[in-house]
Design a protein around this motif. Sequence first.
Motif, PDB file in Angstrom:
ATOM      1  N   LEU A 197      43.847  28.995  35.924  1.00 55.76           N
ATOM      2  CA  LEU A 197      42.655  28.868  36.763  1.00 55.76           C
ATOM      3  C   LEU A 197      41.385  28.883  35.927  1.00 55.76           C
ATOM      4  CD1 LEU A 197      43.659  31.163  39.757  1.00 55.76           C
ATOM      5  CD2 LEU A 197      43.384  28.681  39.780  1.00 55.76           C
ATOM      6  N   THR A 198      41.333  29.771  34.940  1.00 52.87           N
ATOM      7  CA  THR A 198      40.159  29.844  34.064  1.00 52.87           C
ATOM      8  C   THR A 198      39.960  28.519  33.344  1.00 52.87           C
ATOM      9  OG1 THR A 198      40.402  32.225  33.762  1.00 52.87           O
ATOM     10  CG2 THR A 198      39.146  31.040  32.082  1.00 52.87           C
ATOM     11  N   ASN A 199      41.024  28.005  32.756  1.00 54.88           N
ATOM     12  CA  ASN A 199      40.914  26.737  32.025  1.00 54.88           C
ATOM     13  C   ASN A 199      40.569  25.578  32.955  1.00 54.88           C
ATOM     14  OD1 ASN A 199      41.428  27.956  29.560  1.00 54.88           O
ATOM     15  ND2 ASN A 199      43.631  27.625  29.703  1.00 54.88           N
ATOM     16  N   GLY A 200      41.095  25.608  34.183  1.00 59.84           N
ATOM     17  CA  GLY A 200      40.759  24.553  35.145  1.00 59.84           C
ATOM     18  C   GLY A 200      39.290  24.566  35.518  1.00 59.84           C
ATOM     19  N   ILE A 201      38.747  25.753  35.730  1.00 62.65           N
ATOM     20  CA  ILE A 201      37.325  25.861  36.067  1.00 62.65           C
ATOM     21  C   ILE A 201      36.471  25.424  34.885  1.00 62.65           C
ATOM     22  CG2 ILE A 201      35.478  27.528  36.540  1.00 62.65           C
ATOM     23  CD1 ILE A 201      37.569  29.002  38.338  1.00 62.65           C
ATOM     24  N   LEU A 202      36.812  25.879  33.696  1.00 55.47           N
ATOM     25  CA  LEU A 202      36.045  25.482  32.509  1.00 55.47           C
ATOM     26  C   LEU A 202      36.131  23.983  32.270  1.00 55.47           C
ATOM     27  CD1 LEU A 202      36.904  28.458  30.135  1.00 55.47           C
ATOM     28  CD2 LEU A 202      34.689  27.969  31.206  1.00 55.47           C
ATOM     29  N   ALA A 203      37.313  23.414  32.495  1.00 53.08           N
ATOM     30  CA  ALA A 203      37.461  21.965  32.334  1.00 53.08           C
ATOM     31  C   ALA A 203      36.609  21.226  33.360  1.00 53.08           C
ATOM     32  CB  ALA A 203      38.927  21.563  32.461  1.00 53.08           C
ATOM     33  N   GLY A 204      36.601  21.700  34.589  1.00 50.28           N
ATOM     34  CA  GLY A 204      35.780  21.063  35.613  1.00 50.28           C
ATOM     35  C   GLY A 204      34.308  21.119  35.284  1.00 50.28           C
ATOM     36  N   LEU A 205      33.859  22.256  34.797  1.00 50.59           N
ATOM     37  CA  LEU A 205      32.464  22.363  34.382  1.00 50.59           C
ATOM     38  C   LEU A 205      32.164  21.436  33.216  1.00 50.59           C
ATOM     39  CD1 LEU A 205      32.056  26.228  34.614  1.00 50.59           C
ATOM     40  CD2 LEU A 205      30.703  24.557  35.887  1.00 50.59           C
ATOM     41  N   GLY A 206      33.074  21.378  32.266  1.00 47.83           N
ATOM     42  CA  GLY A 206      32.885  20.532  31.086  1.00 47.83           C
ATOM     43  C   GLY A 206      32.955  19.053  31.394  1.00 47.83           C
TER      44      GLY A 206
ATOM     45  N   ARG B 151      40.952  34.447  50.358  1.00 48.86           N
ATOM     46  CA  ARG B 151      39.896  34.548  49.344  1.00 48.86           C
ATOM     47  C   ARG B 151      40.002  33.403  48.350  1.00 48.86           C
ATOM     48  NH1 ARG B 151      37.924  40.329  47.863  1.00 48.86           N
ATOM     49  NH2 ARG B 151      37.243  39.100  46.100  1.00 48.86           N
ATOM     50  N   THR B 152      41.215  33.091  47.939  1.00 42.17           N
ATOM     51  CA  THR B 152      41.431  32.005  46.990  1.00 42.17           C
ATOM     52  C   THR B 152      40.964  30.674  47.565  1.00 42.17           C
ATOM     53  OG1 THR B 152      43.297  33.175  46.012  1.00 42.17           O
ATOM     54  CG2 THR B 152      43.199  30.796  45.652  1.00 42.17           C
ATOM     55  N   MET B 153      41.300  30.425  48.823  1.00 44.45           N
ATOM     56  CA  MET B 153      40.896  29.171  49.455  1.00 44.45           C
ATOM     57  C   MET B 153      39.377  29.067  49.544  1.00 44.45           C
ATOM     58  SD  MET B 153      39.842  27.476  52.455  1.00 44.45           S
ATOM     59  CE  MET B 153      39.930  28.811  53.609  1.00 44.45           C
ATOM     60  N   VAL B 154      38.726  30.142  49.992  1.00 40.03           N
ATOM     61  CA  VAL B 154      37.273  30.114  50.144  1.00 40.03           C
ATOM     62  C   VAL B 154      36.591  29.934  48.797  1.00 40.03           C
ATOM     63  CG1 VAL B 154      35.263  31.527  50.768  1.00 40.03           C
ATOM     64  CG2 VAL B 154      37.235  31.419  52.297  1.00 40.03           C
ATOM     65  N   LEU B 155      37.032  30.674  47.788  1.00 45.61           N
ATOM     66  CA  LEU B 155      36.406  30.559  46.460  1.00 45.61           C
ATOM     67  C   LEU B 155      36.651  29.181  45.851  1.00 45.61           C
ATOM     68  CD1 LEU B 155      37.106  34.124  45.055  1.00 45.61           C
ATOM     69  CD2 LEU B 155      34.919  33.188  45.830  1.00 45.61           C
ATOM     70  N   GLY B 156      37.824  28.605  46.099  1.00 41.36           N
ATOM     71  CA  GLY B 156      38.094  27.252  45.615  1.00 41.36           C
ATOM     72  C   GLY B 156      37.189  26.224  46.272  1.00 41.36           C
ATOM     73  N   LYS B 157      36.999  26.348  47.568  1.00 38.10           N
ATOM     74  CA  LYS B 157      36.112  25.422  48.273  1.00 38.10           C
ATOM     75  C   LYS B 157      34.665  25.604  47.829  1.00 38.10           C
ATOM     76  CE  LYS B 157      39.178  23.301  50.617  1.00 38.10           C
ATOM     77  NZ  LYS B 157      39.454  21.894  50.318  1.00 38.10           N
ATOM     78  N   PHE B 158      34.267  26.858  47.582  1.00 38.31           N
ATOM     79  CA  PHE B 158      32.918  27.124  47.080  1.00 38.31           C
ATOM     80  C   PHE B 158      32.735  26.469  45.711  1.00 38.31           C
ATOM     81  CE2 PHE B 158      29.869  29.727  44.699  1.00 38.31           C
ATOM     82  CZ  PHE B 158      28.768  29.628  45.528  1.00 38.31           C
TER      83      PHE B 158
ATOM     84  N   ALA C 259      55.282  44.289  55.768  1.00 39.11           N
ATOM     85  CA  ALA C 259      54.171  43.835  56.607  1.00 39.11           C
ATOM     86  C   ALA C 259      52.842  44.078  55.911  1.00 39.11           C
ATOM     87  CB  ALA C 259      54.205  44.541  57.958  1.00 39.11           C
ATOM     88  N   ASP C 260      52.686  45.233  55.284  1.00 40.30           N
ATOM     89  CA  ASP C 260      51.457  45.550  54.557  1.00 40.30           C
ATOM     90  C   ASP C 260      51.247  44.584  53.397  1.00 40.30           C
ATOM     91  OD1 ASP C 260      49.133  47.221  54.098  1.00 40.30           O
ATOM     92  OD2 ASP C 260      50.215  48.039  52.356  1.00 40.30           O
ATOM     93  N   ASN C 261      52.307  44.298  52.654  1.00 35.59           N
ATOM     94  CA  ASN C 261      52.196  43.352  51.530  1.00 35.59           C
ATOM     95  C   ASN C 261      51.896  41.940  52.016  1.00 35.59           C
ATOM     96  OD1 ASN C 261      52.518  45.195  49.467  1.00 35.59           O
ATOM     97  ND2 ASN C 261      54.731  44.948  49.369  1.00 35.59           N
ATOM     98  N   ALA C 262      52.462  41.552  53.151  1.00 27.48           N
ATOM     99  CA  ALA C 262      52.181  40.223  53.711  1.00 27.48           C
ATOM    100  C   ALA C 262      50.710  40.107  54.090  1.00 27.48           C
ATOM    101  CB  ALA C 262      53.077  39.957  54.921  1.00 27.48           C
ATOM    102  N   LYS C 263      50.138  41.169  54.661  1.00 24.57           N
ATOM    103  CA  LYS C 263      48.716  41.156  55.004  1.00 24.57           C
ATOM    104  C   LYS C 263      47.862  41.047  53.749  1.00 24.57           C
ATOM    105  CE  LYS C 263      49.224  43.859  59.220  1.00 24.57           C
ATOM    106  NZ  LYS C 263      48.991  45.166  59.859  1.00 24.57           N
ATOM    107  N   LYS C 264      48.223  41.780  52.707  1.00 23.41           N
ATOM    108  CA  LYS C 264      47.461  41.724  51.449  1.00 23.41           C
ATOM    109  C   LYS C 264      47.549  40.328  50.832  1.00 23.41           C
ATOM    110  CE  LYS C 264      47.793  46.621  50.413  1.00 23.41           C
ATOM    111  NZ  LYS C 264      48.407  47.662  49.610  1.00 23.41           N
ATOM    112  N   MET C 265      48.708  39.714  50.893  1.00 24.76           N
ATOM    113  CA  MET C 265      48.863  38.362  50.356  1.00 24.76           C
ATOM    114  C   MET C 265      48.051  37.364  51.181  1.00 24.76           C
ATOM    115  SD  MET C 265      50.541  38.581  47.651  1.00 24.76           S
ATOM    116  CE  MET C 265      50.753  36.854  47.377  1.00 24.76           C
ATOM    117  N   ALA C 266      47.981  37.564  52.498  1.00 21.90           N
ATOM    118  CA  ALA C 266      47.184  36.678  53.345  1.00 21.90           C
ATOM    119  C   ALA C 266      45.705  36.784  52.978  1.00 21.90           C
ATOM    120  CB  ALA C 266      47.398  37.022  54.820  1.00 21.90           C
TER     121      ALA C 266
END
Length: 98
Positions: free
Chosen positions: A82-91, A28-35, A16-23
């Motif tokens: 993810l790093t390469n995807g962000i750099l590619a998007g910027l480029g 965070r991943t969704m919000v940062l991706g949308k940002f 249960a604790d690990n499931a909460k951490k994964m949630a």
Amino acid sequence: MNNVKDVVNQVVELVADNAKKMAVLGARTMVLGKFHDAVLPHLTPLQRVEVIGSFRQGIEDAMSRMDDVALPAEYHSTLLDLTNGILAGLGEEFATRQ
């Protein structure tokens, strides 16, 4: 028998604790991706160059701090993807504006 129940309860709590951490990580991943998607189109070419340099430095710093920590291959491949995807998007956006 009581010991078995205690162990099972500990495992249930751990799961249960690990499931909460994964949630939390998923949220965070969704919000940062949308940002990222919202901000990227609004950056000027100069801002993109500055962001690329700062982002690369930040990733290098983070990776150097994790050098002595054993992490699974999935961590490293996800980080690089993810790093390469962000750099590619910027480029790509930078290239289309010039």
